[in-house]
Structure formats: structure tokens, C-alpha cells
Design a protein around this motif. Sequence first.
Motif, mmCIF file in Angstrom:
data_model
loop_
_atom_site.group_PDB
_atom_site.id
_atom_site.type_symbol
_atom_site.label_atom_id
_atom_site.label_comp_id
_atom_site.label_asym_id
_atom_site.label_seq_id
_atom_site.Cartn_x
_atom_site.Cartn_y
_atom_site.Cartn_z
ATOM 1 N N MET A 321 0.862 -1.186 0.000
ATOM 2 C CA MET A 321 0.000 0.000 0.000
ATOM 3 C C MET A 321 0.893 1.228 0.000
ATOM 4 S SD MET A 321 -1.499 2.797 1.579
ATOM 5 C CE MET A 321 -1.630 2.730 3.369
ATOM 6 N N ILE A 322 0.682 2.074 -0.967
ATOM 7 C CA ILE A 322 1.447 3.312 -1.087
ATOM 8 C C ILE A 322 0.478 4.473 -0.972
ATOM 9 C CG2 ILE A 322 2.952 4.687 -2.594
ATOM 10 C CD1 ILE A 322 3.823 2.026 -3.903
ATOM 11 N N GLN A 323 0.820 5.439 -0.153
ATOM 12 C CA GLN A 323 -0.012 6.614 0.066
ATOM 13 C C GLN A 323 0.686 7.833 -0.518
ATOM 14 O OE1 GLN A 323 -3.178 7.254 1.714
ATOM 15 N NE2 GLN A 323 -2.760 9.201 0.699
ATOM 16 N N LEU A 324 0.056 8.458 -1.516
ATOM 17 C CA LEU A 324 0.578 9.707 -2.044
ATOM 18 C C LEU A 324 0.111 10.834 -1.130
ATOM 19 C CD1 LEU A 324 2.249 10.790 -4.432
ATOM 20 C CD2 LEU A 324 0.097 11.288 -5.596
ATOM 21 N N ASP A 325 1.050 11.549 -0.528
ATOM 22 C CA ASP A 325 0.763 12.575 0.486
ATOM 23 C C ASP A 325 0.134 11.921 1.715
ATOM 24 O OD1 ASP A 325 1.964 14.563 -1.004
ATOM 25 O OD2 ASP A 325 0.135 15.011 -2.096
ATOM 26 N N SER A 326 -0.997 12.396 2.215
ATOM 27 C CA SER A 326 -1.509 11.858 3.475
ATOM 28 C C SER A 326 -3.022 11.873 3.513
ATOM 29 C CB SER A 326 -0.983 12.688 4.653
ATOM 30 O OG SER A 326 -1.583 12.298 5.864
ATOM 31 N N PRO A 327 -3.645 10.812 4.075
ATOM 32 C CA PRO A 327 -5.086 10.882 4.320
ATOM 33 C C PRO A 327 -5.390 11.888 5.411
ATOM 34 C CG PRO A 327 -4.167 8.877 5.267
ATOM 35 C CD PRO A 327 -3.065 9.538 4.506
ATOM 36 N N ARG A 328 -6.677 12.200 5.606
ATOM 37 C CA ARG A 328 -7.082 13.254 6.533
ATOM 38 C C ARG A 328 -7.488 12.731 7.907
ATOM 39 N NH1 ARG A 328 -6.410 18.650 4.491
ATOM 40 N NH2 ARG A 328 -5.823 18.280 2.335
ATOM 41 N N SER A 329 -7.420 11.412 8.117
ATOM 42 C CA SER A 329 -7.802 10.884 9.417
ATOM 43 C C SER A 329 -7.073 9.580 9.674
ATOM 44 C CB SER A 329 -9.314 10.659 9.487
ATOM 45 O OG SER A 329 -9.687 9.553 8.674
ATOM 46 N N VAL A 330 -6.907 9.255 10.959
ATOM 47 C CA VAL A 330 -6.280 7.994 11.340
ATOM 48 C C VAL A 330 -7.170 6.829 10.914
ATOM 49 C CG1 VAL A 330 -5.465 6.598 13.273
ATOM 50 C CG2 VAL A 330 -5.062 9.067 13.263
ATOM 51 N N GLY A 331 -8.494 6.995 11.039
ATOM 52 C CA GLY A 331 -9.410 5.944 10.632
ATOM 53 C C GLY A 331 -9.242 5.571 9.175
ATOM 54 N N SER A 332 -9.099 6.573 8.323
ATOM 55 C CA SER A 332 -8.897 6.315 6.899
ATOM 56 C C SER A 332 -7.578 5.587 6.669
ATOM 57 C CB SER A 332 -8.921 7.639 6.131
ATOM 58 O OG SER A 332 -8.773 7.433 4.746
ATOM 59 N N PHE A 333 -6.528 6.005 7.369
ATOM 60 C CA PHE A 333 -5.233 5.332 7.252
ATOM 61 C C PHE A 333 -5.336 3.866 7.653
ATOM 62 C CE2 PHE A 333 -1.460 4.139 9.904
ATOM 63 C CZ PHE A 333 -0.627 3.787 8.856
ATOM 64 N N LEU A 334 -6.042 3.570 8.735
ATOM 65 C CA LEU A 334 -6.183 2.186 9.190
ATOM 66 C C LEU A 334 -6.919 1.331 8.163
ATOM 67 C CD1 LEU A 334 -6.968 2.737 12.973
ATOM 68 C CD2 LEU A 334 -4.881 1.760 11.988
ATOM 69 N N GLN A 335 -7.943 1.916 7.529
ATOM 70 C CA GLN A 335 -8.654 1.172 6.484
ATOM 71 C C GLN A 335 -7.700 0.819 5.343
ATOM 72 O OE1 GLN A 335 -12.363 0.585 8.000
ATOM 73 N NE2 GLN A 335 -11.982 0.247 5.837
ATOM 74 N N ARG A 336 -6.874 1.777 4.951
ATOM 75 C CA ARG A 336 -5.965 1.567 3.822
ATOM 76 C C ARG A 336 -4.838 0.603 4.198
ATOM 77 N NH1 ARG A 336 -5.885 7.801 1.372
ATOM 78 N NH2 ARG A 336 -8.164 7.972 1.336
ATOM 79 N N LEU A 337 -4.315 0.754 5.405
ATOM 80 C CA LEU A 337 -3.269 -0.145 5.878
ATOM 81 C C LEU A 337 -3.775 -1.585 5.900
ATOM 82 C CD1 LEU A 337 -0.422 -0.419 7.192
ATOM 83 C CD2 LEU A 337 -1.550 -0.086 9.407
ATOM 84 N N GLY A 338 -5.046 -1.760 6.254
ATOM 85 C CA GLY A 338 -5.629 -3.093 6.350
ATOM 86 C C GLY A 338 -5.806 -3.793 5.021
#
Length: 691
Positions: A321-338
Motif C-alpha cells: 500500500m502506497i499513500q501519495l501525500d496523506s489521508p485526513r484521518s487515522v481511521g482512513s489510514f487504518l482502512q488503507r493499511l488493512g
Amino acid sequence: MSKPTGIAPALEYHVANTLGWPDLRPLQRAAVAPVYSGADCLLIAPTAGGKTEAATFPLLTRMTEEGWTGLSVVYVAPLKALLNNLLPRLEQYTAWLGRRVALWHGDIGDGARRAILAEPPDILLTTPESLEAMLVSRRVDHRLLFRGLRAVVADEIHSFAAGDRGWHLVAVLERVQRLTEHRIQRVGLSATLGNPRDVLAWYQGSNAALGVPAQVVAVDDPPAPPELVLDHVGSLENAATVISQLHVGEKRLVFCESRRQAEELAFELRGRGVTTFISHSSLSLDERRQSERAFAEARDCVIVSTSTLELGIDIGDLHRMIQLDSPRSVGSFLQRLGRTGRRLGTVRNALFLTTDYDSLLRAAGLLHLWGNRFVEPVIPPPSPRHLAAQQFLALALQEGRFARATWRGWWGGSPVMNAGEEVLEYLVNNDFLVQDSGWLIIGPAAEKTFGGRHFMDLLSTFIADLELSVLIGRKEIGSVTPLSLTYAVMRGEKPLLLAGRAWRVLTIDWARRRVEVEPENARGRVRWSSDSLPESFEMVRARRDVLLGADPPAWLTERATRALAATREFWASRVDPESLVLTRSTNEATLWSMGGLKAHETLAAALPIKFEARSTNEYIRVTVDFDVKVMRAVTLEGVFPYIDARAVDGLKFSAALPADLAYATLAERFVDTVNAAGIASSSIAIVTGGE
């Protein structure tokens, strides 16, 4: 199985022998008893934790043992693609028991819908909007269809609860409850929630008042620590170069924060010879399905996506999983990390590629919050008065008429209808509803405002931008807003970018909202309207912590280390560990309060107008003669931020509200009195001589 599971013997047999599972997963075992008991439940586990089975296995067991007939379970999800993805799994599970499942949403044709109505399935997969459409459709006998309903499962419930779609869902469920012969059990599923008990209480609705038991079921089985890397690449083009050269031979999912960014990155990757797919909400259904199908089957490739692939859509075994820049919430990051670490022997991983110093700081702050085990609480937007107006009109369509004196019975005391009497008075007085001998029916104002396409606009809780379909020949590629159609693009001098490819515009049919194109080689451009979103107090303050020396729990590349040091140096005069910083220049003063836009706008609204306060997520800017003592003395009670009239127009169903109620609805959603008060009372360090 190591020991009995409690699910139906036929299910248990096929789980062990057809699926080859040695046992149920932890959440699935833990959920059997509470879901089987009929309690309202919120099931929480990391992505790929088997939440769908945790809900459906015990419900199928009850269905078998108690002899449920007809439509017994409704399964709602926020995305049609997620429902499409779930269908084959649930078809297999239900077939084992001689039961059926069917799909009903906006892409399902009339023939399939007629088959469902003629012989209802045991489980129906749908969206809240389609559920509402069934209630108001004259072709659906909603009393007959829903009378045997026993349970509703809401997948990705955090995405519902965070917005108006959640209020719409719980209001519709109360109306469905009025039609059924049984109390409806409510089961919610989520991977990320900071306040699960609050969300479950909200989802329960009238069940809570009746004393229906409620239980949060969460597994205490934390996955292995993820591999996190934070890099600073400086531009989107550099990000494309890094992605093209890194982890070659693996399947990579890249999340972007806008459709424009996703399009540009996909174009750049294809230009570097990378097999690339793209997914976002403005691509045609066929284009998205092709991308998701091809990506699920491919190996050495990249899929570029906005948040459309953040939720639980199965896209096969994912390596990175690669993130360009940054999501706006920890919840969103956890969904993507998962999305990663699902295969045996792999771990969750994320690579952040930041394109400027601001996004580097945002990513570092987000990781700092995550490292402190913070997840945002999901709080439904306050004062959904516009949804109350929508519900009254939808009920009138559903029933043909309803009694004014007894309207409350339809919603079981739901908070959606707290302002119901005031809203109803306006609807009647302004001919949205017409009264006849105590009964209310749809009025001429509702017909005029919402009646197009058989009131379809009344069934969606959000306003979509005007978009034009883009076609090559007869094939639709996707859609763009008029912002993308500059004079140079319309004249064919500059190409349009869509689906990660460039196109030359041939003709535009404004009346039919169609753009005909042909392939082009040069890099194109595309734009969609997007307003900057207010960030939470915690997200912005986490950036302040990083600036003051907190290091994110990730491996920083040399580039990121240098960039973060430069960022801290740039901000050094604006942050202080003991105080907030006020800088003065020749013409203005700036309070670097780092409290988020909502808190800043709330405080700015309380200041005397002569200071001409304006703000961002990071600061409040005022005239140079600003006196801190004035801020100390402000009264925040009853203060609401300024709301532009255009924002009120953008509130769905605002036309069915009095102007003052529509304004108040938005203002109450934008206020942050608690953090504004904290800023006003903070110690201030004054720095003279600019920023």
C-alpha cells in the motif's frame, strides 16, 4: 474444527470441508452467541477479519433453526461495488442451506427487480438509497416485502455514521420497522472506531428505548506491527518514478487524495511503462469494473485509487500500500493499511510518498497520532433538520398520505426528527405538503422542486456536481465537470485527462451533457471542484507536536529526514512548547493556534468585527492592532461561525427548510466551542517582526 462453533451443522460442515477452514476466526467465534441471541451488535475487527461471516453465520443459523421465510435479512453497504463483491460469497453460504441471496441497487435492471419481488430472497444486499426507493416505489408492495424482516446488517458502519447517509439509514430503518411483524435486530460492522458504544447506541434507535440488549464484540488480537516508511519525493512526477522502480513484480495499491491527483499519477505511471489501473467515482461503472477485475487477476501492476477502494472490496492478494501525500484521518489510514498483510507470512505495510513539506508534516502528524493509539470518534453530524424534511416527503410518497397528528409513530423517537414539528409546519405552510382533513399528501412545491424523474432526487442525501459523460464512440469512459472544459480543451488544442489517458475533445453536446473524444498522446489535464476540508483539532495539534520534536513511528528516508528538519526550521518561530505564538508584521497579526478550522472560525466569529478575523486549520489572522486581552474576554456561548449563502444552497433539501433553520443546521455542524475556548484561554507568546 477444534471445538463446536455454535453455528448450524450444515454451515459448520461446509466451513471445514468446502472452505477448508481449520477453525472460525476470533471475531467469528466471539460473535456467534451475541448475534444468535438477537441482541443488537457492533462487530469490530481489522480489515479481512471475517466480519461478514461473523454477522451472517449466526443469522443464517437462526434462519434455519427458527424457520424464517421470505425476506429475512437486509444487508446494507455504502458502496455498490462492495455489495457486488460480497454477492458470490453470500450466494455460496446461503446455497449450503437451501436459501437465496439477491442484489438490489441502482445498477440492477428491471428484470432482476421483478424476479426479487415475485420471489423474495432470504437475504437482500442493497444501499440505503435503494432501500428508500423500495419504500416509495408504486411497483413495490413494501408491506408484503418487509413484513417478515428479522435483521439488518450495516457494513462499514463508521462511513455511514460520520455523515448524513447514516441519519438517512437509521430514519429509513425506523419506517421499515413500522411495516414488520418482528422487532428488527441491528448488526453493524466496522474495522475502525474510536467510540464503538456511542455508535452502537446511535444505530440501535428505537430498539434502545425498548430495552433490546446491545453488545460490542471486538477481538483482542492485535496484528503484528506494520512496516511503515515515510519518504519525501517533492513532486507527483518523482512519486511516479519511485513507484515505477520500487517493488517491481509486486501488486501495489496507491491511494491519492483527489481524483485529479489519481488521474495525473496514473498517466505518469503508464508513461513509464507500468501496467496501471485506476479507480475513482467519476469513472464509468464498466471502466471501474475492468480495473478492479484486471487488478485482482494481475501480478506486476499498480492500481491508483481515491477512497473508493478504501472499504472492504476484495482486490486479491495485495503486496504493497502506497499513500501519495496523506489521508485526513487515522481511521482512513487504518482502512488503507488493512488492505495489506492478508496473506499468510506477510505483514501490513505502508509507504508514504509526500510531494511537498505540508503533506510531509501532515503525514508525520497522522503517524504520530496513530502511534499514540488514537482513532477519531465517529460523531453523526448534529441537527439533521434537512433529513427530517426529506423523511416527511418520502413518507408521503410511500403511504400516499399520512396523519399529521400521529407522524411521530413512524420514526420511533429517532433524533432525526427532533425538529420535526417545526419542519413539518414549514412544509405545510409552503405547499410542500398539502393538508386535507388531518391527512398530509405531496404538494405542488415538492412536485416542482423534487419531482423530476419520479422523485429520484429525493432519495439521495448528497448533492452531486454537474458532470458531463465522456465517450469514445459509444463507450462511456467516465465524467468530468465543466471546470475541465477550458477553451483550449474545447477547441482541441489541449487534451483532457480521464481514466489515466489523454483525449482530444471532438464535440460537446451541452444539452445532453456528452463529450465525444478520441485518443491523444500529450499529457492532459482535468479538474473537479473540491473545497478544503476542515481537519480535526487532534490532527492539526499532532502536526504541532511533530514540529516541537515528536518523531513519527515510522522509518524516515534520508530525504524525509532532511525535509522534516527543514520544515521544523521554517516553523520554529511559530510554535512554542509552553505557549501559542502570536506574530506581528507591518499589516497584520497571526495567532498560530494550530486548532483546526472549526475552532478557529468559532473563535473568529466571537471577536469584534473590527479585527477582520480570517482563519485556516493552522492560524487565525487579524488586523495588526489586535489585543490578546480581547480574546480572553470573548463569550463563546451561542456563537456560530459565518456560513456563506452558497454553502446553504449546497445543503441537500435546504429548499424544504426555512432559511434560518437551513443556516443554523450548517452553523451547528461547523462550530467547535470546546477547542475555541481552549485556544482563547491559552498562554500566548508574542513575536514581533513578521513570520
